[in-house]
Design a protein around this motif. Structure first.
Motif, PDB file in Angstrom:
ATOM      1  N   THR A 163       0.830  -1.213   0.000  1.00 54.38           N
ATOM      2  CA  THR A 163       0.000   0.000   0.000  1.00 54.38           C
ATOM      3  C   THR A 163       0.857   1.253   0.000  1.00 54.38           C
ATOM      4  OG1 THR A 163      -1.685  -1.228   1.250  1.00 54.38           O
ATOM      5  CG2 THR A 163      -1.922   1.162   1.148  1.00 54.38           C
ATOM      6  N   GLY A 164       1.997   1.200   0.672  1.00 54.70           N
ATOM      7  CA  GLY A 164       2.908   2.339   0.644  1.00 54.70           C
ATOM      8  C   GLY A 164       3.385   2.636  -0.766  1.00 54.70           C
ATOM      9  N   VAL A 165       3.690   1.582  -1.536  1.00 54.66           N
ATOM     10  CA  VAL A 165       4.100   1.761  -2.934  1.00 54.66           C
ATOM     11  C   VAL A 165       2.953   2.347  -3.750  1.00 54.66           C
ATOM     12  CG1 VAL A 165       4.902   0.592  -5.012  1.00 54.66           C
ATOM     13  CG2 VAL A 165       5.763  -0.113  -2.779  1.00 54.66           C
ATOM     14  N   GLN A 166       1.732   1.871  -3.506  1.00 51.83           N
ATOM     15  CA  GLN A 166       0.569   2.389  -4.220  1.00 51.83           C
ATOM     16  C   GLN A 166       0.344   3.872  -3.914  1.00 51.83           C
ATOM     17  OE1 GLN A 166      -2.107  -0.626  -2.677  1.00 51.83           O
ATOM     18  NE2 GLN A 166      -2.345  -1.515  -4.721  1.00 51.83           N
ATOM     19  N   ILE A 167       0.585   4.269  -2.693  1.00 50.90           N
ATOM     20  CA  ILE A 167       0.443   5.689  -2.329  1.00 50.90           C
ATOM     21  C   ILE A 167       1.467   6.533  -3.084  1.00 50.90           C
ATOM     22  CG2 ILE A 167       0.750   7.344  -0.433  1.00 50.90           C
ATOM     23  CD1 ILE A 167      -0.461   5.260   1.444  1.00 50.90           C
ATOM     24  N   LYS A 210      -7.508   8.278  -6.097  1.00 48.42           N
ATOM     25  CA  LYS A 210      -6.852   7.009  -5.760  1.00 48.42           C
ATOM     26  C   LYS A 210      -5.955   7.172  -4.540  1.00 48.42           C
ATOM     27  CE  LYS A 210      -6.807   4.757 -10.297  1.00 48.42           C
ATOM     28  NZ  LYS A 210      -5.952   4.118 -11.313  1.00 48.42           N
ATOM     29  N   LEU A 211      -5.334   8.330  -4.420  1.00 49.28           N
ATOM     30  CA  LEU A 211      -4.462   8.576  -3.275  1.00 49.28           C
ATOM     31  C   LEU A 211      -5.246   8.463  -1.974  1.00 49.28           C
ATOM     32  CD1 LEU A 211      -1.710   9.439  -2.142  1.00 49.28           C
ATOM     33  CD2 LEU A 211      -2.451  11.824  -2.423  1.00 49.28           C
ATOM     34  N   ILE A 212      -6.426   9.084  -1.941  1.00 51.61           N
ATOM     35  CA  ILE A 212      -7.256   9.015  -0.734  1.00 51.61           C
ATOM     36  C   ILE A 212      -7.640   7.568  -0.435  1.00 51.61           C
ATOM     37  CG2 ILE A 212      -9.495   9.649   0.245  1.00 51.61           C
ATOM     38  CD1 ILE A 212      -9.256  12.297  -1.294  1.00 51.61           C
ATOM     39  N   LYS A 213      -7.986   6.818  -1.488  1.00 54.28           N
ATOM     40  CA  LYS A 213      -8.372   5.422  -1.295  1.00 54.28           C
ATOM     41  C   LYS A 213      -7.235   4.618  -0.677  1.00 54.28           C
ATOM     42  CE  LYS A 213      -8.335   2.571  -4.800  1.00 54.28           C
ATOM     43  NZ  LYS A 213      -8.693   1.851  -6.054  1.00 54.28           N
ATOM     44  N   PHE A 214      -6.039   4.788  -1.179  1.00 52.55           N
ATOM     45  CA  PHE A 214      -4.913   4.009  -0.665  1.00 52.55           C
ATOM     46  C   PHE A 214      -4.470   4.495   0.716  1.00 52.55           C
ATOM     47  CE2 PHE A 214      -4.093   3.172  -5.330  1.00 52.55           C
ATOM     48  CZ  PHE A 214      -4.528   1.859  -5.265  1.00 52.55           C
ATOM     49  N   VAL A 215      -4.610   5.782   0.978  1.00 55.53           N
ATOM     50  CA  VAL A 215      -4.292   6.287   2.319  1.00 55.53           C
ATOM     51  C   VAL A 215      -5.257   5.694   3.341  1.00 55.53           C
ATOM     52  CG1 VAL A 215      -4.310   8.337   3.784  1.00 55.53           C
ATOM     53  CG2 VAL A 215      -3.168   8.420   1.571  1.00 55.53           C
TER      54      VAL A 215
END
Length: 407
Positions: free
Chosen positions: A298-302, A311-316
């Motif tokens: 998830t850190g990589v996805q952020i 998408k940033l909010i979703k992954f955060v």
């Protein structure tokens, strides 16, 4: 394993509020956990038929989602970012299966502990320790409600992210057409996504909600057992601190009988805590390993979606929930460990000097047993607690740097 009869009471009192064993699971302390776990087929008192039917339905839903996700993984095997999006939900499913199978394997022990919980509500005198058990049960009730609410809100935030984007673009740029996508990669084969998009979205959203609710329902049972353990140990500590003084004019030694009952209660509390530890031994181990990998991914996805605010909010939100999931399990274990450790200090603070000689001889025995506190462990090697939480976060950060370098 023989079950303790719930209508037997130790000499010295009991709670009329919780004494009816038939109604105890409808009490506000437990009703939410009872409803959620019953709905997901995880309540230990349910019949085997209901357990099997719920398991078949649950894993049919999740299995169909996994097929679509694995298909998407294969189709996009050359895209590293899509691979991460596909792998993360599959890891969650492995964690789900670990928790589910663990609960099924130990369901007889869970029934045994639930029966003992009915019995334990009658251990303490009403005004000398029972109120502490109520306090910790109240905390457990609030804790469970906050936990499940956070899970469901995070699911809503996650599954509605594609629709939020479509709605915003439709309002601001009505002539722009966006591709129809889902909150995670899916490949539906011959099904026309454009035609069946909203039906597919509803189906996959229900699957994600089911997935997370199953995980939550498994955790609710653990919260019930852990907070009951805390209440027993803390209530016992309160009872010991209020040891009655020795009355030489009395025909019997009340302080000796009192301390003897405390020792019996201590033994039962330790036995209860050890059973809780044994049930979740490997479940905790899986949680640590899977959460560590998930937080790294998830850190990589952020990092790779810093330019896409939706998408940033979703992954955060995902990252927060993964950290919260590990945090609450470490916190629950830490509370059990603290309650067990603090009992040693409580025994030394008791007014043993006002007790009889016979009673004073019991104090070292109890203190000796308290020197080895009960702790919840992961795989017999890792002590669950806030120190472990910090170590897992550091390790996840290390894996995160490795994944970033692999891109």
């Amino acid at each position: 394993m023989q079950l303790l009869p719930c209508d037997i009471m130790l000499k010295g009192g009991g709670s009329s509020e919780m004494s009816d064993a038939r109604d105890i699971w409808n009490h506000p302390y437990y009703n939410m956990a009872t409803m959620v776990t019953s709905f997901m087929g995880q309540w230990p008192y349910q019949s085997t038929r209901i357990h099997v039917a719920a398991a078949v339905m649950t894993f049919s839903i999740i299995g169909m989602m996994d097929i679509a996700q694995i298909s998407a993984l294969w189709v996009n095997r050359g895209d590293f970012l899509v691979l991460l999006d596909c792998i993360a939900p599959l890891i969650i499913d492995v964690a789900l299966v670990t928790k589910y199978v663990n609960n099924c394997y130990h369901y007889r022990m869970m029934v045994y502990l639930l029966e003992k919980m009915k019995y334990n509500w009658n251990i303490f005198p009403k005004n000398n320790g029972l109120h502490v058990l109520h306090e910790y049960s109240t905390f457990g009730k609030k804790f469970m409600r906050i936990y499940m609410t956070a899970i469901w809100l995070s699911v809503v935030s996650y599954i509605t992210e594609p629709l939020q984007e479509r709605l915003m673009v439709h309002l601001l740029y009505p002539n722009v057409t966006l591709p129809k996508r889902f909150s995670m990669p899916f490949e539906f084969g011959p099904i026309d996504v454009d035609t069946w998009y909203y039906q597919l979205w509803c189906a996959t959203s229900f699957g994600i909600l089911t997935r997370m609710t199953v995980i939550g329902s498994c955790d609710l049972l653990m919260f019930i057992f852990a907070e009951h353990t805390n209440g027993l140990l803390r209530g016992l500590g309160y009872a010991i601190e209020h040891l009655p003084p020795y009355d030489e004019s009395a025909s019997n030694d009340e302080s000796f009988d009192y301390m003897r009952r405390c020792i019996i209660t201590h033994s039962r509390a330790i036995e209860f805590a050890e059973h809780v530890r044994d049930i979740y031994l490997w479940s905790f181990f899986g949680v640590i390993g899977f959460n560590m990998i998930l937080m790294s991914i998830t850190g990589v996805q952020i990092v790779n979606n810093m330019d896409d605010s939706k998408k940033l909010i979703k992954f955060v939100v995902n990252m927060i929930m993964q950290m919260m999931h590990l945090f609450v399990e470490c916190l629950v274990a830490q509370r059990v460990m603290d309650a067990s450790f603090d009992l040693k200090e409580t025994i030394t603070n008791a007014k043993w000097y006002d007790a009889s000689t016979k009673t004073q001889k019991l104090i070292p025995l109890m203190l000796l047993r308290a020197q080895n506190p009960v702790v919840l462990t992961a795989g017999k090697v890792i002590v669950m607690g806030m120190d472990t939480y910090a170590v897992v976060l550091k390790t996840a950060a290390s894996y995160f740097t490795v994944f970033v370098a692999m891109q």
